[in-house]
Design a protein around this motif. Structure first.
Motif, PDB file in Angstrom:
ATOM      1  N   ALA A   8     -27.332 -37.803   4.719  1.00 10.50           N
ATOM      2  CA  ALA A   8     -28.455 -38.693   5.011  1.00 10.50           C
ATOM      3  C   ALA A   8     -29.388 -38.087   6.049  1.00 10.50           C
ATOM      4  CB  ALA A   8     -27.942 -40.038   5.512  1.00 10.50           C
ATOM      5  N   ASN A   9     -28.978 -36.954   6.647  1.00 10.27           N
ATOM      6  CA  ASN A   9     -29.813 -36.333   7.675  1.00 10.27           C
ATOM      7  C   ASN A   9     -29.594 -34.827   7.698  1.00 10.27           C
ATOM      8  OD1 ASN A   9     -27.536 -35.689   9.515  1.00 10.27           O
ATOM      9  ND2 ASN A   9     -27.393 -37.911   9.645  1.00 10.27           N
ATOM     10  N   GLY A  10     -30.454 -34.159   8.436  1.00  6.92           N
ATOM     11  CA  GLY A  10     -30.427 -32.704   8.466  1.00  6.92           C
ATOM     12  C   GLY A  10     -29.159 -32.129   9.055  1.00  6.92           C
ATOM     13  N   ARG A  11     -28.661 -32.741  10.123  1.00 11.57           N
ATOM     14  CA  ARG A  11     -27.470 -32.201  10.783  1.00 11.57           C
ATOM     15  C   ARG A  11     -26.286 -32.193   9.818  1.00 11.57           C
ATOM     16  NH1 ARG A  11     -26.667 -35.821  14.482  1.00 11.57           N
ATOM     17  NH2 ARG A  11     -24.679 -36.533  13.669  1.00 11.57           N
ATOM     18  N   THR A  12     -26.074 -33.325   9.137  1.00 14.02           N
ATOM     19  CA  THR A  12     -24.979 -33.407   8.160  1.00 14.02           C
ATOM     20  C   THR A  12     -25.201 -32.419   7.021  1.00 14.02           C
ATOM     21  OG1 THR A  12     -24.785 -35.755   8.685  1.00 14.02           O
ATOM     22  CG2 THR A  12     -23.673 -35.007   6.694  1.00 14.02           C
ATOM     23  N   ALA A  13     -26.445 -32.332   6.553  1.00 14.43           N
ATOM     24  CA  ALA A  13     -26.771 -31.413   5.455  1.00 14.43           C
ATOM     25  C   ALA A  13     -26.391 -29.982   5.819  1.00 14.43           C
ATOM     26  CB  ALA A  13     -28.259 -31.496   5.120  1.00 14.43           C
ATOM     27  N   LEU A  14     -26.766 -29.565   7.023  1.00 17.58           N
ATOM     28  CA  LEU A  14     -26.497 -28.185   7.433  1.00 17.58           C
ATOM     29  C   LEU A  14     -25.005 -27.937   7.652  1.00 17.58           C
ATOM     30  CD1 LEU A  14     -29.627 -27.739   9.696  1.00 17.58           C
ATOM     31  CD2 LEU A  14     -29.221 -26.682   7.453  1.00 17.58           C
ATOM     32  N   GLU A  15     -24.271 -28.960   8.102  1.00 20.47           N
ATOM     33  CA  GLU A  15     -22.808 -28.828   8.222  1.00 20.47           C
ATOM     34  C   GLU A  15     -22.188 -28.596   6.842  1.00 20.47           C
ATOM     35  OE1 GLU A  15     -21.445 -32.392  10.189  1.00 20.47           O
ATOM     36  OE2 GLU A  15     -22.369 -31.794  12.100  1.00 20.47           O
ATOM     37  N   ILE A  16     -22.680 -29.338   5.841  1.00 19.93           N
ATOM     38  CA  ILE A  16     -22.155 -29.194   4.475  1.00 19.93           C
ATOM     39  C   ILE A  16     -22.523 -27.822   3.920  1.00 19.93           C
ATOM     40  CG2 ILE A  16     -22.340 -30.049   2.093  1.00 19.93           C
ATOM     41  CD1 ILE A  16     -22.677 -32.891   3.370  1.00 19.93           C
ATOM     42  N   VAL A  17     -23.740 -27.371   4.188  1.00 19.31           N
ATOM     43  CA  VAL A  17     -24.165 -26.033   3.736  1.00 19.31           C
ATOM     44  C   VAL A  17     -23.216 -24.976   4.308  1.00 19.31           C
ATOM     45  CG1 VAL A  17     -25.968 -24.271   4.027  1.00 19.31           C
ATOM     46  CG2 VAL A  17     -26.589 -26.582   3.276  1.00 19.31           C
ATOM     47  N   ARG A  18     -22.898 -25.098   5.592  1.00 23.20           N
ATOM     48  CA  ARG A  18     -22.026 -24.102   6.233  1.00 23.20           C
ATOM     49  C   ARG A  18     -20.584 -24.186   5.720  1.00 23.20           C
ATOM     50  NH1 ARG A  18     -25.940 -24.319  10.407  1.00 23.20           N
ATOM     51  NH2 ARG A  18     -25.269 -26.237  11.416  1.00 23.20           N
ATOM     52  N   SER A  19     -20.085 -25.402   5.522  1.00 24.13           N
ATOM     53  CA  SER A  19     -18.667 -25.528   5.171  1.00 24.13           C
ATOM     54  C   SER A  19     -18.391 -25.431   3.662  1.00 24.13           C
ATOM     55  CB  SER A  19     -18.096 -26.835   5.720  1.00 24.13           C
ATOM     56  OG  SER A  19     -18.842 -27.936   5.250  1.00 24.13           O
ATOM     57  N   HIS A  20     -19.343 -25.832   2.818  1.00 22.07           N
ATOM     58  CA  HIS A  20     -19.083 -25.870   1.372  1.00 22.07           C
ATOM     59  C   HIS A  20     -19.965 -24.937   0.543  1.00 22.07           C
ATOM     60  CE1 HIS A  20     -16.302 -29.225   1.745  1.00 22.07           C
ATOM     61  NE2 HIS A  20     -17.167 -29.802   2.552  1.00 22.07           N
ATOM     62  N   ARG A  21     -20.999 -24.365   1.137  1.00 18.34           N
ATOM     63  CA  ARG A  21     -21.926 -23.469   0.463  1.00 18.34           C
ATOM     64  C   ARG A  21     -22.322 -23.965  -0.934  1.00 18.34           C
ATOM     65  NH1 ARG A  21     -22.792 -20.228  -2.828  1.00 18.34           N
ATOM     66  NH2 ARG A  21     -24.550 -18.842  -2.683  1.00 18.34           N
ATOM     67  N   PRO A  22     -23.159 -25.019  -0.985  1.00 21.56           N
ATOM     68  CA  PRO A  22     -23.580 -25.522  -2.302  1.00 21.56           C
ATOM     69  C   PRO A  22     -24.410 -24.479  -3.053  1.00 21.56           C
ATOM     70  CG  PRO A  22     -24.898 -26.502  -0.555  1.00 21.56           C
ATOM     71  CD  PRO A  22     -23.805 -25.717   0.112  1.00 21.56           C
ATOM     72  N   ASP A  23     -24.368 -24.559  -4.385  1.00 23.11           N
ATOM     73  CA  ASP A  23     -25.197 -23.662  -5.201  1.00 23.11           C
ATOM     74  C   ASP A  23     -26.648 -24.118  -5.177  1.00 23.11           C
ATOM     75  OD1 ASP A  23     -23.095 -21.902  -6.599  1.00 23.11           O
ATOM     76  OD2 ASP A  23     -22.327 -23.941  -6.865  1.00 23.11           O
ATOM     77  N   LEU A  24     -26.825 -25.448  -5.092  1.00 23.45           N
ATOM     78  CA  LEU A  24     -28.169 -26.005  -5.135  1.00 23.45           C
ATOM     79  C   LEU A  24     -28.255 -27.218  -4.222  1.00 23.45           C
ATOM     80  CD1 LEU A  24     -30.392 -26.268  -8.241  1.00 23.45           C
ATOM     81  CD2 LEU A  24     -30.248 -28.225  -6.745  1.00 23.45           C
ATOM     82  N   VAL A  25     -29.400 -27.380  -3.578  1.00 23.46           N
ATOM     83  CA  VAL A  25     -29.635 -28.522  -2.706  1.00 23.46           C
ATOM     84  C   VAL A  25     -30.852 -29.293  -3.216  1.00 23.46           C
ATOM     85  CG1 VAL A  25     -30.156 -29.278  -0.343  1.00 23.46           C
ATOM     86  CG2 VAL A  25     -28.719 -27.254  -0.711  1.00 23.46           C
TER      87      VAL A  25
END
Length: 131
Positions: A34-51
């Motif tokens: 729901a926010n940038g901080r959470t988004a970036l944590e998920i990017v770092r921990s799960h490395r999505p293919d697409l956002v």
């Protein structure tokens, strides 16, 4: 084969739920923020293919999130979502590496097709990269 990972970043819970349902049905491993901080944590921990990234998010705007995603990993694909005709922001997002944008309310089938197309391409992207 590993499931492709999709991160949905939007402060509107209704949009996140809609997109989560659609893309879980498509067989993707879906994450939401729901926010940038959470988004970036998920990017770092799960490395999505697409956002799927909303342009207007309280706290950290979509362009700032996009910049940080690309700094972390240039190969993560990003599709912007916007509720307004923010053409200057859309151009900047494209310059920063966003593939395309959808204006809300978007056609969910068009969004699904675009995501499936991007996810299916692997490393051979139809979009030119570089300068």
């Amino acid at each position: 084969m590993d499931k492709k990972r999709l991160l949905i970043v939007d402060d509107q819970v209704g949009i996140r739920i809609l997109l989560l349902e659609v893309f879980a049905t498509e067989g993707y491993e879906t994450f939401q923020a729901a926010n940038g901080r959470t988004a970036l944590e998920i990017v770092r921990s799960h490395r999505p293919d697409l956002v799927l990234l909303d342009m207007k998010i309280p706290g950290m705007d979509g362009l700032e999130i996009l910049k940080q995603i690309k700094e972390h990993d240039r190969s993560i694909k990003v599709i912007m979502m916007t509720a307004y005709g923010e053409l200057d922001m859309i151009k900047e997002a494209t310059d920063l590496g966003a593939l395309m944008h959808f204006t809300k309310p978007f056609d969910i089938d068009e969004m699904r097709l675009a995501v499936n197309m991007q996810m299916g391409e692997g490393s051979s992207s139809r979009f030119a990269t570089g300068s």
